[in-house]
Design a protein around this motif. Structure first.
Motif, PDB file in Angstrom:
ATOM      1  N   MET A 108      -8.271  -1.813   5.992  1.00 32.36           N
ATOM      2  CA  MET A 108      -7.651  -0.818   5.141  1.00 32.36           C
ATOM      3  C   MET A 108      -6.835  -1.424   4.051  1.00 32.36           C
ATOM      4  O   MET A 108      -6.773  -0.914   2.845  1.00 32.36           O
ATOM      5  CB  MET A 108      -6.913   0.273   5.806  1.00 32.36           C
ATOM      6  CG  MET A 108      -6.251   1.636   5.171  1.00 32.36           C
ATOM      7  SD  MET A 108      -5.470   2.711   6.231  1.00 32.36           S
ATOM      8  CE  MET A 108      -4.124   1.985   6.505  1.00 32.36           C
ATOM      9  N   ASN A 109      -5.680  -1.900   4.337  1.00 33.00           N
ATOM     10  CA  ASN A 109      -4.757  -2.402   3.545  1.00 33.00           C
ATOM     11  C   ASN A 109      -5.234  -3.599   2.496  1.00 33.00           C
ATOM     12  O   ASN A 109      -4.789  -3.494   1.402  1.00 33.00           O
ATOM     13  CB  ASN A 109      -3.356  -3.030   4.256  1.00 33.00           C
ATOM     14  CG  ASN A 109      -2.629  -1.812   4.844  1.00 33.00           C
ATOM     15  OD1 ASN A 109      -2.794  -0.745   4.338  1.00 33.00           O
ATOM     16  ND2 ASN A 109      -1.622  -2.099   5.809  1.00 33.00           N
TER      17      ASN A 109
ATOM     18  N   CYS B 123      -7.221  -1.234   0.112  1.00 34.57           N
ATOM     19  CA  CYS B 123      -6.242  -0.595  -0.749  1.00 34.57           C
ATOM     20  C   CYS B 123      -5.521  -1.194  -1.639  1.00 34.57           C
ATOM     21  O   CYS B 123      -5.261  -0.801  -2.756  1.00 34.57           O
ATOM     22  CB  CYS B 123      -5.429   0.395   0.304  1.00 34.57           C
ATOM     23  SG  CYS B 123      -6.255   1.783   1.148  1.00 34.57           S
ATOM     24  N   THR B 124      -5.371  -2.606  -1.259  1.00 33.76           N
ATOM     25  CA  THR B 124      -4.395  -3.397  -2.343  1.00 33.76           C
ATOM     26  C   THR B 124      -5.244  -3.813  -3.440  1.00 33.76           C
ATOM     27  O   THR B 124      -4.990  -3.769  -4.582  1.00 33.76           O
ATOM     28  CB  THR B 124      -3.816  -4.802  -1.522  1.00 33.76           C
ATOM     29  OG1 THR B 124      -3.033  -4.251  -0.375  1.00 33.76           O
ATOM     30  CG2 THR B 124      -3.373  -5.693  -2.601  1.00 33.76           C
TER      31      THR B 124
ATOM     32  N   LEU C 150      -8.068  -2.080  -4.500  1.00 36.28           N
ATOM     33  CA  LEU C 150      -8.060  -0.817  -5.351  1.00 36.28           C
ATOM     34  C   LEU C 150      -6.853  -0.395  -6.148  1.00 36.28           C
ATOM     35  O   LEU C 150      -6.956   0.093  -7.148  1.00 36.28           O
ATOM     36  CB  LEU C 150      -8.536   0.229  -4.350  1.00 36.28           C
ATOM     37  CG  LEU C 150     -10.130   0.700  -4.305  1.00 36.28           C
ATOM     38  CD1 LEU C 150     -10.014   1.702  -3.408  1.00 36.28           C
ATOM     39  CD2 LEU C 150     -10.975   0.585  -5.284  1.00 36.28           C
ATOM     40  N   GLY C 151      -5.741  -0.729  -5.566  1.00 38.30           N
ATOM     41  CA  GLY C 151      -4.706  -0.221  -6.362  1.00 38.30           C
ATOM     42  C   GLY C 151      -4.500  -1.120  -7.456  1.00 38.30           C
ATOM     43  O   GLY C 151      -4.076  -0.639  -8.752  1.00 38.30           O
TER      44      GLY C 151
ATOM     45  N   LYS D  37      -4.815   8.895  -3.679  1.00 34.49           N
ATOM     46  CA  LYS D  37      -5.923   8.350  -2.864  1.00 34.49           C
ATOM     47  C   LYS D  37      -5.266   8.311  -1.007  1.00 34.49           C
ATOM     48  O   LYS D  37      -4.330   7.613  -1.231  1.00 34.49           O
ATOM     49  CB  LYS D  37      -6.183   7.011  -3.181  1.00 34.49           C
ATOM     50  CG  LYS D  37      -7.415   6.388  -2.705  1.00 34.49           C
ATOM     51  CD  LYS D  37      -7.684   4.933  -3.505  1.00 34.49           C
ATOM     52  CE  LYS D  37      -6.549   3.934  -3.292  1.00 34.49           C
ATOM     53  NZ  LYS D  37      -5.831   3.420  -4.118  1.00 34.49           N
ATOM     54  N   TYR D  38      -6.386   8.279  -0.474  1.00 37.83           N
ATOM     55  CA  TYR D  38      -5.923   8.159   0.761  1.00 37.83           C
ATOM     56  C   TYR D  38      -7.360   7.026   1.420  1.00 37.83           C
ATOM     57  O   TYR D  38      -8.484   7.544   1.476  1.00 37.83           O
ATOM     58  CB  TYR D  38      -6.132   9.437   1.992  1.00 37.83           C
ATOM     59  CG  TYR D  38      -6.122   8.927   3.370  1.00 37.83           C
ATOM     60  CD1 TYR D  38      -4.806   8.424   3.918  1.00 37.83           C
ATOM     61  CD2 TYR D  38      -7.007   8.696   3.981  1.00 37.83           C
ATOM     62  CE1 TYR D  38      -4.737   8.092   5.036  1.00 37.83           C
ATOM     63  CE2 TYR D  38      -6.823   8.380   5.228  1.00 37.83           C
ATOM     64  CZ  TYR D  38      -5.623   8.077   5.968  1.00 37.83           C
ATOM     65  OH  TYR D  38      -5.611   7.782   7.176  1.00 37.83           O
ATOM     66  N   VAL D  39      -6.849   5.732   1.511  1.00 39.17           N
ATOM     67  CA  VAL D  39      -8.116   4.723   1.720  1.00 39.17           C
ATOM     68  C   VAL D  39      -9.052   4.794   0.450  1.00 39.17           C
ATOM     69  O   VAL D  39      -9.017   4.484  -0.662  1.00 39.17           O
ATOM     70  CB  VAL D  39      -8.442   4.607   3.138  1.00 39.17           C
ATOM     71  CG1 VAL D  39      -9.286   3.335   3.328  1.00 39.17           C
ATOM     72  CG2 VAL D  39      -7.334   4.700   3.919  1.00 39.17           C
ATOM     73  N   ASP D  40     -10.254   5.265   0.768  1.00 38.35           N
ATOM     74  CA  ASP D  40     -11.472   5.384  -0.076  1.00 38.35           C
ATOM     75  C   ASP D  40     -11.733   7.058  -0.450  1.00 38.35           C
ATOM     76  O   ASP D  40     -12.756   7.111  -1.112  1.00 38.35           O
ATOM     77  CB  ASP D  40     -12.736   4.864   0.603  1.00 38.35           C
ATOM     78  CG  ASP D  40     -12.949   5.626   1.918  1.00 38.35           C
ATOM     79  OD1 ASP D  40     -12.373   6.389   2.431  1.00 38.35           O
ATOM     80  OD2 ASP D  40     -14.211   5.438   2.332  1.00 38.35           O
TER      81      ASP D  40
ATOM     82  N   TYR E 181      -0.806   6.455  -3.398  1.00 34.69           N
ATOM     83  CA  TYR E 181      -0.706   6.525  -1.812  1.00 34.69           C
ATOM     84  C   TYR E 181      -0.597   7.929  -1.651  1.00 34.69           C
ATOM     85  O   TYR E 181       0.293   8.440  -1.686  1.00 34.69           O
ATOM     86  CB  TYR E 181       0.114   5.617  -1.337  1.00 34.69           C
ATOM     87  CG  TYR E 181       0.445   5.664  -0.065  1.00 34.69           C
ATOM     88  CD1 TYR E 181      -0.757   4.907   0.652  1.00 34.69           C
ATOM     89  CD2 TYR E 181       1.532   5.979   0.633  1.00 34.69           C
ATOM     90  CE1 TYR E 181      -0.473   5.042   2.069  1.00 34.69           C
ATOM     91  CE2 TYR E 181       1.516   6.012   1.929  1.00 34.69           C
ATOM     92  CZ  TYR E 181       0.761   5.352   2.657  1.00 34.69           C
ATOM     93  OH  TYR E 181       0.824   5.564   4.029  1.00 34.69           O
TER      94      TYR E 181
ATOM     95  N   VAL F 100       0.680  -1.273   0.015  1.00 35.02           N
ATOM     96  CA  VAL F 100       0.108  -0.086  -0.083  1.00 35.02           C
ATOM     97  C   VAL F 100       0.815   1.183  -0.079  1.00 35.02           C
ATOM     98  O   VAL F 100       0.989   2.249  -0.737  1.00 35.02           O
ATOM     99  CB  VAL F 100      -1.169  -0.030   1.095  1.00 35.02           C
ATOM    100  CG1 VAL F 100      -1.757   1.332   1.323  1.00 35.02           C
ATOM    101  CG2 VAL F 100      -1.997  -1.189   1.054  1.00 35.02           C
TER     102      VAL F 100
END
Length: 174
Positions: free
Chosen positions: A126-127, A130-131, A133-134, A153-156, A30, A24
């Motif tokens: 979160m991770n 985020c993984t 979404l990344g 992006k910060y999380v969502d 990020y 992440v």
């Protein structure tokens, strides 16, 4: 939506989240915190195109909406690329599956099992999200001729600058 706080799998969830954290932090989109965001804003290539618009997006219901099959594949790829593999990837995936497959709760005397995404408040959130979404963003931008001028992006929470026509942005960000 399930609140994953104080769930019996929380310690395992923390281990998995920790193993995904390097991935992440290395995502090109990020944002670590407000200072990091302000530094990125300060470093934006100038001049900004005249027709550009600034946009903010919020991924609604991110944690419970993450598709498990795709998230598992994204997490597997991320785990295989860690610099510290002292916990084997297959072991981390087994722990992740244990947490994800046991998001259960009781309400009004009935027992329920969450079948998609992950629990709100879980340490595996979160991770994991985020993984996924990344990887999703990487696929989106690889398969598109249009890219944002800036995108972080910060999380969502997503922030960016778009320099294409507004109608084209609707096709990208739906």
């Amino acid at each position: 939506m399930i609140n994953g706080r104080d769930h019996p799998t929380e310690t395992i969830a923390e281990i998995v989240e920790n193993e995904l954290s390097e991935n992440v932090r290395n995502l090109p989109t990020y944002i670590k915190d407000t200072t990091d965001f302000l530094n990125k804003l300060n470093a934006i290539q100038q001049p900004i195109p005249v027709n550009a618009i600034m946009f903010c997006l919020d991924e609604t219901k991110l944690y419970p909406s993450v598709p498990r099959k795709e998230a598992r594949e994204a997490c597997k790829t991320a785990l295989e690329n860690r610099s510290d593999t002292s916990i084997p990837t297959e072991d981390v995936l087994k722990m992740m599956d244990l947490v994800i497959e046991n998001n259960n709760f009781s309400f009004n005397g009935k027992h329920f099992l969450q079948t998609e995404g992950t629990a709100i408040g879980s340490h595996l959130g979160m991770n994991y999200a985020c993984t996924y979404l990344g990887q999703w963003e990487e696929n989106l931008f690889q398969n598109s001729n249009l890219h944002p001028f800036s995108y972080w992006k910060y999380v969502d929470d997503i922030w960016g600058i778009w320099e294409h026509w507004l109608d084209e942005s609707k096709n990208i960000f739906q």
